[in-house]
Design a protein around this motif. Structure first.
Motif, PDB file in Angstrom:
ATOM      1  N   PRO A 167       0.818  -1.246  -0.071  1.00 62.59           N
ATOM      2  CA  PRO A 167       0.048  -0.017  -0.077  1.00 62.59           C
ATOM      3  C   PRO A 167       0.807   1.296   0.135  1.00 62.59           C
ATOM      4  CG  PRO A 167      -0.838  -1.425   1.674  1.00 62.59           C
ATOM      5  CD  PRO A 167       0.350  -2.248   1.104  1.00 62.59           C
ATOM      6  N   ALA A 168       1.955   1.299   0.645  1.00 61.55           N
ATOM      7  CA  ALA A 168       2.827   2.451   0.828  1.00 61.55           C
ATOM      8  C   ALA A 168       3.245   2.948  -0.613  1.00 61.55           C
ATOM      9  CB  ALA A 168       3.683   2.247   1.826  1.00 61.55           C
ATOM     10  N   SER A 169       3.833   1.535  -1.184  1.00 60.88           N
ATOM     11  CA  SER A 169       4.403   2.330  -2.564  1.00 60.88           C
ATOM     12  C   SER A 169       3.315   2.604  -3.621  1.00 60.88           C
ATOM     13  CB  SER A 169       4.856   0.619  -3.106  1.00 60.88           C
ATOM     14  OG  SER A 169       5.239   0.870  -4.529  1.00 60.88           O
ATOM     15  N   VAL A 170       2.195   2.146  -3.456  1.00 54.39           N
ATOM     16  CA  VAL A 170       1.153   2.856  -4.329  1.00 54.39           C
ATOM     17  C   VAL A 170       0.856   4.109  -4.229  1.00 54.39           C
ATOM     18  CG1 VAL A 170      -1.441   2.552  -5.329  1.00 54.39           C
ATOM     19  CG2 VAL A 170       0.203   0.512  -4.727  1.00 54.39           C
ATOM     20  N   THR A 171       0.496   4.543  -2.616  1.00 54.49           N
ATOM     21  CA  THR A 171       0.232   5.814  -2.399  1.00 54.49           C
ATOM     22  C   THR A 171       1.494   6.637  -2.602  1.00 54.49           C
ATOM     23  OG1 THR A 171       0.766   5.300   0.078  1.00 54.49           O
ATOM     24  CG2 THR A 171      -1.436   5.074  -0.648  1.00 54.49           C
ATOM     25  N   ARG A 172       2.733   6.402  -2.490  1.00 57.29           N
ATOM     26  CA  ARG A 172       3.985   6.994  -2.595  1.00 57.29           C
ATOM     27  C   ARG A 172       3.888   7.464  -3.889  1.00 57.29           C
ATOM     28  NH1 ARG A 172       6.999   4.325   0.085  1.00 57.29           N
ATOM     29  NH2 ARG A 172       7.768   2.727  -1.743  1.00 57.29           N
ATOM     30  N   LEU A 173       3.870   6.599  -5.009  1.00 59.20           N
ATOM     31  CA  LEU A 173       3.834   6.957  -6.528  1.00 59.20           C
ATOM     32  C   LEU A 173       2.913   7.769  -6.746  1.00 59.20           C
ATOM     33  CD1 LEU A 173       5.702   6.665  -8.934  1.00 59.20           C
ATOM     34  CD2 LEU A 173       4.315   4.860  -9.455  1.00 59.20           C
ATOM     35  N   ALA A 174       1.631   7.597  -6.281  1.00 61.82           N
ATOM     36  CA  ALA A 174       0.487   8.573  -6.639  1.00 61.82           C
ATOM     37  C   ALA A 174       0.645   9.885  -6.129  1.00 61.82           C
ATOM     38  CB  ALA A 174      -0.727   7.959  -6.028  1.00 61.82           C
ATOM     39  N   ALA A 175       1.180  10.028  -4.993  1.00 64.18           N
ATOM     40  CA  ALA A 175       1.585  11.361  -4.575  1.00 64.18           C
ATOM     41  C   ALA A 175       2.694  12.026  -5.358  1.00 64.18           C
ATOM     42  CB  ALA A 175       2.088  11.214  -3.146  1.00 64.18           C
ATOM     43  N   GLU A 176       3.793  11.200  -5.800  1.00 67.12           N
ATOM     44  CA  GLU A 176       4.701  11.880  -6.670  1.00 67.12           C
ATOM     45  C   GLU A 176       4.288  12.267  -7.808  1.00 67.12           C
ATOM     46  OE1 GLU A 176       7.694   8.836  -6.951  1.00 67.12           O
ATOM     47  OE2 GLU A 176       8.270   8.964  -4.727  1.00 67.12           O
ATOM     48  N   LEU A 177       3.413  11.649  -8.694  1.00 66.11           N
ATOM     49  CA  LEU A 177       2.871  11.868  -9.699  1.00 66.11           C
ATOM     50  C   LEU A 177       2.136  13.213  -9.721  1.00 66.11           C
ATOM     51  CD1 LEU A 177       2.205   8.676 -11.937  1.00 66.11           C
ATOM     52  CD2 LEU A 177       4.304  10.048 -11.538  1.00 66.11           C
ATOM     53  N   GLU A 178       1.409  13.028  -8.755  1.00 64.89           N
ATOM     54  CA  GLU A 178       0.227  14.508  -8.308  1.00 64.89           C
ATOM     55  C   GLU A 178       1.236  15.681  -8.326  1.00 64.89           C
ATOM     56  OE1 GLU A 178      -3.397  15.637  -5.916  1.00 64.89           O
ATOM     57  OE2 GLU A 178      -2.190  14.290  -4.967  1.00 64.89           O
ATOM     58  N   HIS A 179       2.190  15.707  -7.472  1.00 69.48           N
ATOM     59  CA  HIS A 179       3.308  16.729  -7.089  1.00 69.48           C
ATOM     60  C   HIS A 179       3.836  17.050  -8.160  1.00 69.48           C
ATOM     61  CE1 HIS A 179       6.056  19.472  -4.953  1.00 69.48           C
ATOM     62  NE2 HIS A 179       6.935  18.542  -5.673  1.00 69.48           N
ATOM     63  N   THR A 212      -5.274  -4.242  -7.604  1.00 64.90           N
ATOM     64  CA  THR A 212      -5.957  -3.676  -8.418  1.00 64.90           C
ATOM     65  C   THR A 212      -6.794  -2.480  -7.674  1.00 64.90           C
ATOM     66  OG1 THR A 212      -6.234  -5.514  -9.985  1.00 64.90           O
ATOM     67  CG2 THR A 212      -7.998  -3.840  -9.842  1.00 64.90           C
ATOM     68  N   THR A 213      -7.505  -2.898  -6.518  1.00 67.36           N
ATOM     69  CA  THR A 213      -8.219  -1.916  -5.782  1.00 67.36           C
ATOM     70  C   THR A 213      -7.345  -0.817  -5.172  1.00 67.36           C
ATOM     71  OG1 THR A 213      -8.246  -3.337  -3.688  1.00 67.36           O
ATOM     72  CG2 THR A 213     -10.230  -3.379  -5.182  1.00 67.36           C
ATOM     73  N   ARG A 214      -6.184  -0.747  -4.699  1.00 65.40           N
ATOM     74  CA  ARG A 214      -5.173   0.001  -4.538  1.00 65.40           C
ATOM     75  C   ARG A 214      -5.068   1.163  -5.473  1.00 65.40           C
ATOM     76  NH1 ARG A 214      -2.123  -4.531  -2.180  1.00 65.40           N
ATOM     77  NH2 ARG A 214      -2.845  -4.761  -0.166  1.00 65.40           N
ATOM     78  N   VAL A 215      -4.614   0.481  -6.742  1.00 64.80           N
ATOM     79  CA  VAL A 215      -4.476   1.237  -7.775  1.00 64.80           C
ATOM     80  C   VAL A 215      -5.958   2.185  -8.016  1.00 64.80           C
ATOM     81  CG1 VAL A 215      -3.918   1.243 -10.342  1.00 64.80           C
ATOM     82  CG2 VAL A 215      -2.681  -0.163  -8.811  1.00 64.80           C
ATOM     83  N   LEU A 216      -6.726   1.513  -8.085  1.00 65.50           N
ATOM     84  CA  LEU A 216      -8.063   2.259  -8.271  1.00 65.50           C
ATOM     85  C   LEU A 216      -8.429   3.451  -7.521  1.00 65.50           C
ATOM     86  CD1 LEU A 216     -10.668  -0.543  -9.470  1.00 65.50           C
ATOM     87  CD2 LEU A 216      -9.353   0.995 -10.895  1.00 65.50           C
ATOM     88  N   ARG A 217      -7.959   2.991  -6.153  1.00 68.76           N
ATOM     89  CA  ARG A 217      -8.139   3.991  -5.135  1.00 68.76           C
ATOM     90  C   ARG A 217      -7.079   5.390  -5.466  1.00 68.76           C
ATOM     91  NH1 ARG A 217      -9.000  -0.589  -1.770  1.00 68.76           N
ATOM     92  NH2 ARG A 217     -11.014  -0.653  -0.769  1.00 68.76           N
TER      93      ARG A 217
END
Length: 279
Positions: A67-79, A116-121
């Protein structure tokens, strides 16, 4: 100039690499495609081995089971970019005929389903107007391949949490062996793919109105049988398309104008596969 950002999970081999190459060749020089996988060395090697692309291709480490890997990359791309335009959820743990479902089902669902659901969220909130969020599933991912007595587990779910709960219930029955005594199919790929499509349908139920207004597509897609070493363990795939060939209709779904009837559905070769069995 408006730039577009694309991301492919599970992209260090096979279909994932083909999707990255195809996006990179069809997108513009100002655009960026992220090739992701959980192993940094394999990500770097996959980027280096790509054919020439028009868009920039960057490697990024992403482990969908973490989970941390998914949220970390999402935050990086948003920033870095403010949002994303194309996301392919393609990460998959493959199984062979000799694998014991009870031994592998926990890791299998952690990647294929909860991944899959982590990526969707994580990435659905980052979609910009006109964006595409596509989960690579299978034509096995419909209720047609599940005994009617089991349809209630995945039909009509309205949230990703509900899908996760249903998936965990099936996983636990496989792990303790009780699934074998019930109506669940022995091939774990079937309930797993159904759960993936159920996740797409649940997310689409929540987002349909706003996504329609913003021109966003959320869908699952079946690439069909491919000629890969893993598929060859199960079937004769000598005449099946290569991953590069199988990627073509998926790229069209990601980059061509949206067809409204595709929203929230499972698509194969541009056609909707019915969720419910034919009456």
């Amino acid at each position: 100039m408006t730039t577009r950002i694309a991301l492919v999970t599970g992209a260090t081999q096979g279909l994932g690499t083909a999707l990255v190459a195809g996006l990179g060749q069809r997108m513009k020089p100002a655009d960026t495609v992220y090739l992701t996988g959980r192993d940094a060395a394999r990500v770097s090697a996959a980027v280096a081995a790509l054919p020439e692309t028009t868009a920039e291709v960057r490697g990024a480490v992403l482990d969908v089971s973490d989970p941390a890997s998914v949220t970390r990359l999402a935050a990086e791309l948003e920033h870095r970019h403010g949002g994303v335009d194309v996301v392919f959820g393609n990460a998959v743990m493959r199984v062979g005929p000799d694998d014991d479902p009870r031994a592998i089902v926990e890791e299998y669902t952690e990647v294929n389903n909860f991944g899959t659901t982590r990526v969707l969220r994580a990435f659905a909130p980052l979609l910009r107007d006109g964006g595409r969020l596509i989960v690579v599933a299978s034509s096995l991912g419909t209720l047609t391949f599940l005994a009617p007595v089991l349809h209630r587990h995945f039909d009509g779910l309205s949230s990703l949490d509900a899908v996760d709960t249903a998936t965990a219930g099936w996983r636990d029955q496989v792990r303790d062996g009780s699934a074998r005594a019930g109506a669940w199919p022995g091939f774990v790929n079937i309930p797993s793919k159904i759960a993936q499509v159920a996740a797409v349908r649940a997310l689409a139920r929540q987002r349909r109105s706003s996504d329609t207004e913003r021109g966003i597509l959320v869908a699952a897609v079946c690439p069909g049988m491919m000629n890969t070493p893993t598929s060859a363990l199960w079937w004769d795939v000598s005449a099946a398309p290569s991953p590069e060939q199988a990627a073509v209709p998926l790229l069209s779904l990601a980059l061509d104008p949206i067809k409204p009837d595709h929203y929230g559905e499972l698509i194969r070769d541009g056609a909707v596969l019915p969720w419910h069995p034919a009456s």
